[in-house]
Every structure is written in C-alpha cells, then in structure tokens.
Design an enzyme around this catalytic site. Structure first.
Site, PDB file in Angstrom:
ATOM      1  CG  ASP A 106       3.129 -15.423 -11.034  1.00 62.68           C
ATOM      2  OD1 ASP A 106       3.101 -14.165 -10.653  1.00 62.68           O
ATOM      3  OD2 ASP A 106       4.044 -15.451 -11.969  1.00 62.68           O
ATOM      4  CD  GLU A 122      -5.069  -2.430  -3.549  1.00 59.90           C
ATOM      5  OE1 GLU A 122      -5.722  -3.249  -3.788  1.00 59.90           O
ATOM      6  OE2 GLU A 122      -5.238  -1.427  -2.746  1.00 59.90           O
ATOM      7  CG  PHE A 123      -5.948   3.903  -3.976  1.00 60.60           C
ATOM      8  CD1 PHE A 123      -5.701   4.639  -4.937  1.00 60.60           C
ATOM      9  CD2 PHE A 123      -7.306   3.113  -4.025  1.00 60.60           C
ATOM     10  CE1 PHE A 123      -6.579   4.981  -5.902  1.00 60.60           C
ATOM     11  CE2 PHE A 123      -8.245   3.491  -4.879  1.00 60.60           C
ATOM     12  CZ  PHE A 123      -7.787   4.481  -5.835  1.00 60.60           C
ATOM     13  NE  ARG A 180       0.629   4.562   2.334  1.00 65.36           N
ATOM     14  CZ  ARG A 180       0.718   4.656   3.865  1.00 65.36           C
ATOM     15  NH1 ARG A 180       1.467   5.801   4.214  1.00 65.36           N
ATOM     16  NH2 ARG A 180       0.066   4.184   4.698  1.00 65.36           N
ATOM     17  CG  PHE A 231       2.119  12.095   0.035  1.00 69.48           C
ATOM     18  CD1 PHE A 231       1.805  11.315   0.901  1.00 69.48           C
ATOM     19  CD2 PHE A 231       2.857  11.368  -1.174  1.00 69.48           C
ATOM     20  CE1 PHE A 231       1.727   9.797   0.880  1.00 69.48           C
ATOM     21  CE2 PHE A 231       2.902  10.072  -1.235  1.00 69.48           C
ATOM     22  CZ  PHE A 231       2.610   9.483  -0.278  1.00 69.48           C
ATOM     23  CB  CYS A 264       2.864   3.634  -8.185  1.00 75.45           C
ATOM     24  SG  CYS A 264       2.376   2.066  -7.784  1.00 75.45           S
ATOM     25  CE  LYS A 267       7.329   3.078   0.259  1.00 72.53           C
ATOM     26  NZ  LYS A 267       5.558   3.237   0.615  1.00 72.53           N
ATOM     27  NE  ARG A 299       9.715  -1.852  -9.422  1.00 71.79           N
ATOM     28  CZ  ARG A 299       8.424  -2.307  -9.320  1.00 71.79           C
ATOM     29  NH1 ARG A 299       7.784  -2.462 -10.570  1.00 71.79           N
ATOM     30  NH2 ARG A 299       7.948  -2.879  -8.104  1.00 71.79           N
TER      31      ARG A 299
HETATM   32  C1  UDX Z   1       2.470   5.102  -4.225  1.00 70.93           C
HETATM   33  C2  UDX Z   1       1.053   5.533  -3.471  1.00 70.93           C
HETATM   34  O1  UDX Z   1       1.220   6.209  -2.424  1.00 70.93           O
HETATM   35  C3  UDX Z   1       0.019   4.323  -3.474  1.00 70.93           C
HETATM   36  O2  UDX Z   1      -1.335   4.843  -3.106  1.00 70.93           O
HETATM   37  C4  UDX Z   1      -0.006   3.827  -4.851  1.00 70.93           C
HETATM   38  O3  UDX Z   1      -0.859   2.458  -4.821  1.00 70.93           O
HETATM   39  C5  UDX Z   1       1.203   3.379  -5.275  1.00 70.93           C
HETATM   40  O4  UDX Z   1       2.238   4.601  -5.435  1.00 70.93           O
HETATM   41  P1  UDX Z   1       4.501   3.872  -3.070  1.00 70.93           P
HETATM   42  O5  UDX Z   1       5.046   3.927  -4.292  1.00 70.93           O
HETATM   43  O6  UDX Z   1       4.538   2.584  -2.421  1.00 70.93           O
HETATM   44  O7  UDX Z   1       2.900   4.346  -3.323  1.00 70.93           O
HETATM   45  O8  UDX Z   1       5.029   4.981  -2.148  1.00 70.93           O
HETATM   46  P2  UDX Z   1       4.906   6.160  -1.554  1.00 70.93           P
HETATM   47  O9  UDX Z   1       4.893   6.085  -0.066  1.00 70.93           O
HETATM   48  O10 UDX Z   1       3.707   6.771  -1.794  1.00 70.93           O
HETATM   49  O11 UDX Z   1       5.915   7.259  -1.894  1.00 70.93           O
HETATM   50  C6  UDX Z   1       6.336   7.583  -3.248  1.00 70.93           C
HETATM   51  C7  UDX Z   1       7.826   8.358  -3.146  1.00 70.93           C
HETATM   52  O12 UDX Z   1       7.361   9.849  -2.912  1.00 70.93           O
HETATM   53  C8  UDX Z   1       8.820   7.711  -2.510  1.00 70.93           C
HETATM   54  O13 UDX Z   1       9.754   7.959  -3.370  1.00 70.93           O
HETATM   55  C9  UDX Z   1       8.795   8.886  -1.422  1.00 70.93           C
HETATM   56  O14 UDX Z   1      10.224   9.049  -0.808  1.00 70.93           O
HETATM   57  C10 UDX Z   1       8.391  10.035  -1.823  1.00 70.93           C
HETATM   58  N1  UDX Z   1       7.367  11.154  -0.993  1.00 70.93           N
HETATM   59  C11 UDX Z   1       6.474  10.824  -0.429  1.00 70.93           C
HETATM   60  C12 UDX Z   1       8.279  12.334  -0.802  1.00 70.93           C
HETATM   61  O15 UDX Z   1       9.215  12.465  -1.346  1.00 70.93           O
HETATM   62  N2  UDX Z   1       7.568  13.134   0.117  1.00 70.93           N
HETATM   63  C13 UDX Z   1       6.264  12.626   0.768  1.00 70.93           C
HETATM   64  O16 UDX Z   1       5.996  13.618   1.432  1.00 70.93           O
HETATM   65  C14 UDX Z   1       5.985  11.447   0.542  1.00 70.93           C
END
Ligand code: UDX
Length: 436
Positions: A30, A151-152, A154, A252, A263, A326, A333
């Site tokens: 970095d 990358e996926f 969370r 979800f 993301c 979350k 963000r």
């Molecule tokens: C997401 C993807 O899941 C991940 O695969 C990717 O690599 C990056 O983006 P992340 O942003 O860490 O991951 O959070 P995630 O758990 O997916 O939640 C995203 C948002 O959706 C949060 O604000 C969460 O509160 C909201 N959410 C999620 C809901 O409102 N309802 C749900 O059922 C699931």
C-alpha cells in the site's frame, strides 16, 4: 506460491490475510506509509470481526508481510492482485479507474518474472483489456496474463465469505492464467468450493450483475413492505412465503430502510453507466437506484410521522440506535442513517445517536447529531426512538428501563427486530416496516 496484493484496503487485506492462512506467501502493498506502519503494529485500518487475529497469526508465522514498495513487493510473485479502490467518479457515476491503471503501469515497469495480474477490484467490463494494454505498452519482456477475479465479500462476514465462498469466479483468456489461478485457489478447490472459469469480460460483468440483482431483490421487498402497510398484510410472512420457493430463495428478502454500503450504491451506478455507454438500457436497475435513494428520505419522514408529522416535530427529540449501513462494520458509506438524520434535523428535530462502531466516522458526516456513549444515554428524554441498524446490542434492550428514560414511549423499528405485539404489551407506540 508467492502472492502480491496491491492495495491493503478492505478487499486486499482480507484476501491477503486469508491467502496467507491457506499457506501462501503473501505481501500486502500500500502506498500509505502510516497504514503499513500501523499494520506492522497489528492495528487494522478497518473494523472486520476476526481480521486482527488472522493478520497477527499469519504475520507472526512469516507468511504475511507489508510494504509500501510495489517493485519490492511483486518480486517473485506468481500472482499479483490489484485490489485498489474504484470509487464512483464525481458527476457521472462511472467507476474511477485511475488507481487501477496507475498500478498496472507500475507493475508493467517492475515486472521481473512471469506472472498473472489479477483484477480483484470491482471494475467495468473491458478494464482487463486496458490493463493488458498498459502492461504491454510498458515494454515488459516477461510472460504475463491479465485475469479477472471479482470479490463477493460481505462486510462483517468477510473472512467466512472468503473461506467458504458460494463460488469463485475467474475470467481468464489463456491457460497460463487459468493454471496459476487454479494453484492460488487450490486450498478452496479441495474444500469443494465451486470455481467458475469464464472469459474475462464475462467475469467482470458477473460481479455487477450479482450486486445489481441483490440490490433489486432488496428494493423489491421494500416496495412490497410499503404495499403491506397499505393493504394490512405482513411483510415478514410475505418474505417467508415467497422465499420458500427455491426459484426465489429466502436470502436478501429482509425489508428495511434501503441498502447502503460501499458496493451496491456504487456498483449499480457503474452498471447503469456501462449500459448507457453501450446503448443497452437496464431500466430495472435504473428504477432500483431511484427507488432506494428516495426510500432513505422516506424513512426519515416515517420517524417524523411518529412525532405527529413534520409540522409538530420542531423542537422535539429523536434518538437513533445504529448509524452504520449494516451491523458489524464501522462503514457509514451511503448509510440510510445519513438521510434519516438529515430529514429530522431539517425539520428542526434534535437528534442524538449511538452506534457500537460507527460514531467516529459518523461524527463529521452528521455534525448536528449528538453522539452518545451507550444506547440508553442516546434515548434519554427523547420523543421517539428509531432503530436504524440491527446491531445485536439492540436486539434485547431493557424495555422497562428504556420506557422510564424516554419522554414518550414511541419506537420506530426500521429493521423489524421486535415483535409488534410484545412492544404494544410493553406500552410502546410501535411502528415497523411492512407490518400492522
Ligand atoms: C455486498 C454484497 O453482498 C457482496 O457480495 C459484495 O461483494 C459487496 O456488496 P455488503 O455491502 O458488505 O456486501 O453488505 P450486504 O450484507 O450485502 O448488505 C448491503 C445492504 O443491503 C445493507 O445496507 C443491508 O442492510 C441491506 N440489506 C441486505 C437489506 O436491506 N435487506 C437484506 O435482506 C439484505
């Protein structure tokens, strides 16, 4: 195998530490000297459960090291991952690829052995072609292949997601690239994690399509929740009822205040930009982005309604529980909390808040909100309590104590973590999402 990880942010650090844990020899690189110094001292630049222990044990075992020097770090590496940021470009929503391209140029200049260059950053379709061109133009004489490996992860579950992925997607154009990536992921392959090999452009699109689809699923269930409130149905049961259909799936489908994070908001915008560039509109995703944006403000109005409406809210007090987008992250963000707090302060409401991890980052973003030391001080004397993020710490609040502390027992539960009947029995005026 030696792996170089360029960019020690969220994705780079988690991936680097996990690869080291698999037994690879990993160097995280970095440009930020203070970040590297802190990593040497065991201080993580981000909050992610379990990451500090994973970094520490692999650092001590000599499998994980940190440097600011790209030329040193990539020496002898068979796989060089690019895991730098791709923020939304101001104005047009396009992913800003300047960091990715700068790394590609530097890698090309210093490549001293044959290697695969892997884009792990989320990048628009065609970025791999450009990275390849940049490295070629550097005049390197080494054999190299540019591979896409989205990358996926969370946030909050990143280590588990990395070690037990639903799938690994690898977009490669030649056997050299495919073979090295196979070696990189051999430990997971042995775990029977599915690996999908595709062409590079396909792999790049898979990441955007996955995130856009998940964002769509959330937005769909949120609109169903609004309809439930109007027709007198229960969104929790609707989610269960449709989720039991294997074709839909139960994940979800949790209704809430709208998605945020690093993301979904960024990647849906970038997908729209790509669709526009190629004159292939994605109207569903357009609607998702608009609907989700307006939902966050609507959630602020929902809290105002609990105060008797915007006209009567001036001078009243609201306590927010949870600020991050979350739980189990300090990431603010695009968190719905930002729009909610803004809507409340715009209406003259005095807002206090508590979040287990997000307050340091939240403070400068929402300067009008008073940050408190614990949930109970955040709700002391308030006219409405709003649960914005479903941290475990809020799932079993002492409701008797809470009721004694507030000015009025009014609770707006934007994550449906409480049962409406229980809350009414406890003497609260209770509102939630998509439930009577
Ligand atoms: C997401 C993807 O899941 C991940 O695969 C990717 O690599 C990056 O983006 P992340 O942003 O860490 O991951 O959070 P995630 O758990 O997916 O939640 C995203 C948002 O959706 C949060 O604000 C969460 O509160 C909201 N959410 C999620 C809901 O409102 N309802 C749900 O059922 C699931």
């Amino acid at each position: 195998m030696k792996i170089a990880m360029v960019g020690s942010g969220y994705v780079g650090l988690v991936s680097g530490a996990c690869f080291a844990d698999f037994g690879h020899d990993v160097v995280c690189i970095d440009k930020d000297q203070s970040k590297i110094d802190r990593l040497h001292d065991g201080i993580m630049p981000i909050y992610e459960p379990g990451l500090d222990a994973l970094v520490e044990s692999n650092f001590k075992a000599g499998r994980l090291s940190f440097t600011t020097s790209l030329s040193e770090g990539i020496k002898g590496a068979s796989a060089i991952f690019i895991a730098v940021g791709t923020p939304s470009r101001r104005g047009d929503g396009h992913a800003d690829l300047s960091f990715v391209y700068a790394v590609a140029a530097e890698v090309g200049e210093h490549l001293s052995n044959n290697a695969v260059i892997v884009t792990k950053s989320t990048v628009p379709v065609g970025t791999g072609d450009e990275v390849e061109r940049i490295i070629k133009d550097s005049g390197t004489t080494r054999t190299f292949s540019v591979v896409s490996n989205p990358e996926f992860l969370r946030e909050g579950a990143a280590i588990r997601d990395f070690k037990r992925p639903d799938r690994i997607v690898i977009g490669a154009e030649d056997d050299f690239g495919r073979d090295i990536m196979h070696e990189v992921y051999r430990p997971l392959f042995l775990n029977e994690s599915p690996i999908l090999f595709t062409e590079r452009r396909t792999s790049e699109l898979i990441k955007y399509a996955a995130n856009a689809f998940l964002a769509t699923k959330i937005t769909f269930i949120n609109e169903m929740a609004d309809l439930c409130e109007k027709v007198g149905a229960d969104i929790q049961d609707v989610s269960r009822g449709i989720g039991m259909d294997n074709r839909i799936g139960s994940k979800f489908l949790h209704a809430g205040p709208g998605y945020g994070g690093s993301c979904f908001p960024k990647d849906t915008l970038a997908l729209l930009k790509t669709a526009e560039d190629y004159d292939s509109p994605t109207r569903i995703v357009e609607a998702v982005v608009k609907t989700n944006d307006s939902r966050k403000r609507a959630m602020g109005r929902k809290v105002l309604d609990a105060l008797g409406g915007a006209e009567k809210a001036r001078g009243k007090k609201a306590g927010l529980l949870g600020l991050t987008f979350k739980p189990n992250t300090d990431d603010m963000r695009d968190s719905p909390a930002i729009a909610i707090a803004q809507t409340l302060t715009d209406a003259g409401v005095i807002v206090s808040a508590y979040d287990p991890e997000g307050m340091d980052i939240a403070k400068p973003i929402m300067p009008d909100v008073a940050m408190c030391d614990d949930p109970y001080s955040a709700i002391e004397g308030v006219d409405v309590v709003a649960i914005v993020t479903e941290w475990d710490a809020f799932r079993a609040l002492d409701m008797k104590r809470l009721k004694e502390l507030v000015a009025a027992p009014v609770l707006v539960d934007l994550r449906n973590i409480y049962n409406p009947e229980d809350m009414r029995a406890a003497g609260f005026t209770y509102a939630s999402i998509g439930r009577n």
